[in-house]
Design a protein around this motif. Sequence first.
Motif, PDB file in Angstrom:
ATOM      1  N   CYS A  46     -28.437   0.823 -32.484  1.00 23.98           N
ATOM      2  CA  CYS A  46     -28.860  -0.392 -31.790  1.00 23.98           C
ATOM      3  C   CYS A  46     -28.061  -1.567 -32.345  1.00 23.98           C
ATOM      4  O   CYS A  46     -27.625  -1.538 -33.506  1.00 23.98           O
ATOM      5  CB  CYS A  46     -30.354  -0.576 -32.036  1.00 23.98           C
ATOM      6  SG  CYS A  46     -31.064  -2.122 -31.450  1.00 23.98           S
ATOM      7  N   PRO A  71     -33.510   6.022 -28.429  1.00 18.38           N
ATOM      8  CA  PRO A  71     -33.517   4.603 -28.053  1.00 18.38           C
ATOM      9  C   PRO A  71     -34.813   4.108 -27.426  1.00 18.38           C
ATOM     10  O   PRO A  71     -35.021   2.901 -27.335  1.00 18.38           O
ATOM     11  CB  PRO A  71     -32.347   4.511 -27.060  1.00 18.38           C
ATOM     12  CG  PRO A  71     -31.407   5.589 -27.504  1.00 18.38           C
ATOM     13  CD  PRO A  71     -32.318   6.722 -27.914  1.00 18.38           C
ATOM     14  N   GLY A  95     -35.248   0.096 -28.027  1.00 20.22           N
ATOM     15  CA  GLY A  95     -34.935  -0.517 -26.741  1.00 20.22           C
ATOM     16  C   GLY A  95     -36.034  -0.316 -25.716  1.00 20.22           C
ATOM     17  O   GLY A  95     -36.426  -1.250 -24.996  1.00 20.22           O
ATOM     18  N   GLY A  99     -27.933  -1.976 -22.848  1.00 21.98           N
ATOM     19  CA  GLY A  99     -28.832  -1.083 -23.559  1.00 21.98           C
ATOM     20  C   GLY A  99     -30.295  -1.333 -23.282  1.00 21.98           C
ATOM     21  O   GLY A  99     -31.090  -0.395 -23.172  1.00 21.98           O
ATOM     22  N   PRO A 153     -33.057   7.016 -21.761  1.00 20.95           N
ATOM     23  CA  PRO A 153     -31.819   6.246 -21.899  1.00 20.95           C
ATOM     24  C   PRO A 153     -30.615   7.031 -21.409  1.00 20.95           C
ATOM     25  O   PRO A 153     -30.579   8.262 -21.484  1.00 20.95           O
ATOM     26  CB  PRO A 153     -31.721   5.996 -23.411  1.00 20.95           C
ATOM     27  CG  PRO A 153     -33.084   6.255 -23.945  1.00 20.95           C
ATOM     28  CD  PRO A 153     -33.702   7.278 -23.057  1.00 20.95           C
ATOM     29  N   LEU A 197     -19.650  -0.203 -30.053  1.00 16.91           N
ATOM     30  CA  LEU A 197     -20.788  -1.069 -29.755  1.00 16.91           C
ATOM     31  C   LEU A 197     -20.407  -2.537 -29.942  1.00 16.91           C
ATOM     32  O   LEU A 197     -20.745  -3.390 -29.111  1.00 16.91           O
ATOM     33  CB  LEU A 197     -21.964  -0.708 -30.653  1.00 16.91           C
ATOM     34  CG  LEU A 197     -23.259  -1.505 -30.440  1.00 16.91           C
ATOM     35  CD1 LEU A 197     -23.778  -1.336 -29.015  1.00 16.91           C
ATOM     36  CD2 LEU A 197     -24.326  -1.085 -31.450  1.00 16.91           C
ATOM     37  N   TYR A 212     -25.124   3.647 -22.088  1.00 19.41           N
ATOM     38  CA  TYR A 212     -25.692   2.328 -22.355  1.00 19.41           C
ATOM     39  C   TYR A 212     -26.301   2.274 -23.752  1.00 19.41           C
ATOM     40  O   TYR A 212     -26.604   1.229 -24.253  1.00 19.41           O
ATOM     41  CB  TYR A 212     -26.749   1.990 -21.279  1.00 19.41           C
ATOM     42  CG  TYR A 212     -26.109   1.609 -19.967  1.00 19.41           C
ATOM     43  CD1 TYR A 212     -25.591   0.318 -19.789  1.00 19.41           C
ATOM     44  CD2 TYR A 212     -25.977   2.518 -18.944  1.00 19.41           C
ATOM     45  CE1 TYR A 212     -25.006  -0.042 -18.590  1.00 19.41           C
ATOM     46  CE2 TYR A 212     -25.370   2.161 -17.749  1.00 19.41           C
ATOM     47  CZ  TYR A 212     -24.883   0.882 -17.576  1.00 19.41           C
ATOM     48  OH  TYR A 212     -24.278   0.548 -16.404  1.00 19.41           O
ATOM     49  N   ARG A 213     -26.494   3.430 -24.358  1.00 18.84           N
ATOM     50  CA  ARG A 213     -26.975   3.512 -25.744  1.00 18.84           C
ATOM     51  C   ARG A 213     -26.168   4.583 -26.480  1.00 18.84           C
ATOM     52  O   ARG A 213     -25.923   5.668 -25.932  1.00 18.84           O
ATOM     53  CB  ARG A 213     -28.451   3.862 -25.821  1.00 18.84           C
ATOM     54  CG  ARG A 213     -29.385   2.923 -25.103  1.00 18.84           C
ATOM     55  CD  ARG A 213     -29.506   1.566 -25.720  1.00 18.84           C
ATOM     56  NE  ARG A 213     -30.144   1.549 -27.009  1.00 18.84           N
ATOM     57  CZ  ARG A 213     -30.685   0.453 -27.553  1.00 18.84           C
ATOM     58  NH1 ARG A 213     -30.658  -0.700 -26.911  1.00 18.84           N
ATOM     59  NH2 ARG A 213     -31.232   0.504 -28.744  1.00 18.84           N
TER      60      ARG A 213
END
Length: 334
Positions: free
Chosen positions: A40, A146, A150, A176, A304, A321, A328-329
């Motif tokens: 993250c 995630p 998230g 994310g 995710p 990242l 997206y993660r």
Amino acid sequence: MKIHAMAALSRGADLTPWIMECSPLGPFDCLVKVESCGLCYSDVHMIDNDWRSSRYPLVPGHEVIGAIADCGPQVTRFKPGDRVGIGWQQSACLACRDCLRGNENLCSQSGALIADGYGGFADHLVIDSRFCFSLPRELDMERAGPLLCGGITVYAALRYAGMTSGQNIGVIGLGGLGHLAIQFAARLGNRVTSFTTSGSKEADALSLGAAEVVLMKEGRPTTRPSEPLDLIIVTVPYSFAWDKLLGLLATDGTLTFAATPAENVSINVDRLLSHRRRIMASPTAGRAMIEETLSLAARHRILPVIQPFPLNQVNEAIRQLRANRIRYRAVIRL
């Protein structure tokens, strides 16, 4: 027992192998064998000490998926072999007004896994079992991590802002957090408008459940949604033309923040007065809300979209990242 981890030894440093002694288990503690852990941007903030709360060596990773390896004598919820998830929070007083209302994440004595302990970029970790969560069997274990940060962040923000079903909901940002917010809002029976600065993401937004996509340029929507929005959630740390966004809200509509903008928010209060609108923000979630998030994710197949990396490529994952190249993660496999 020795725990093998990947740690930042100083501010902003690449992660390097680091070995630490496993602390003895307290009465409520569990030893968890880590299987995977999400990456993250909060991990990056901690590596860089952006929040002035980091201590080194720092072992990042607070979206942990693993199996119980051992339990303290007072642990009754888990047994060895149980699959569990662990998120940002590792402790709270459990006796204050917020804790007793199920808002342990707002406790003034709360502790964070990677600020006050050691995170999931390691083969094992020790955690208070009261901040450890059973994973529904329906969840894909590799992709579930995630959800523990998230996922709970956007779901809690949506719920506390008043999300039910049958509403019109806007999601600012498709990253994310945003790609999970679209799924939670849409799968729970709402019409979702996705706002993004990237036209290349339109197909992704629609496939995730958005009914329409509005392109943003210079912080402003290029078109109005087809209907006024009951709720808008901000999932990216950028500044926008806030008065323009408030003007998209219906009467009694809410603008809620799940991410902190780069600059202070300045608004024309008339935008709030004219239709009784409000602004709020929401950080992570308490334990009951986390359980609810995981249950709904399992029931509605909310997961995710991930890019997996082996642990020996964790620094490459961090570089991607930082460069905003993850869709997206990112998830680190142990």
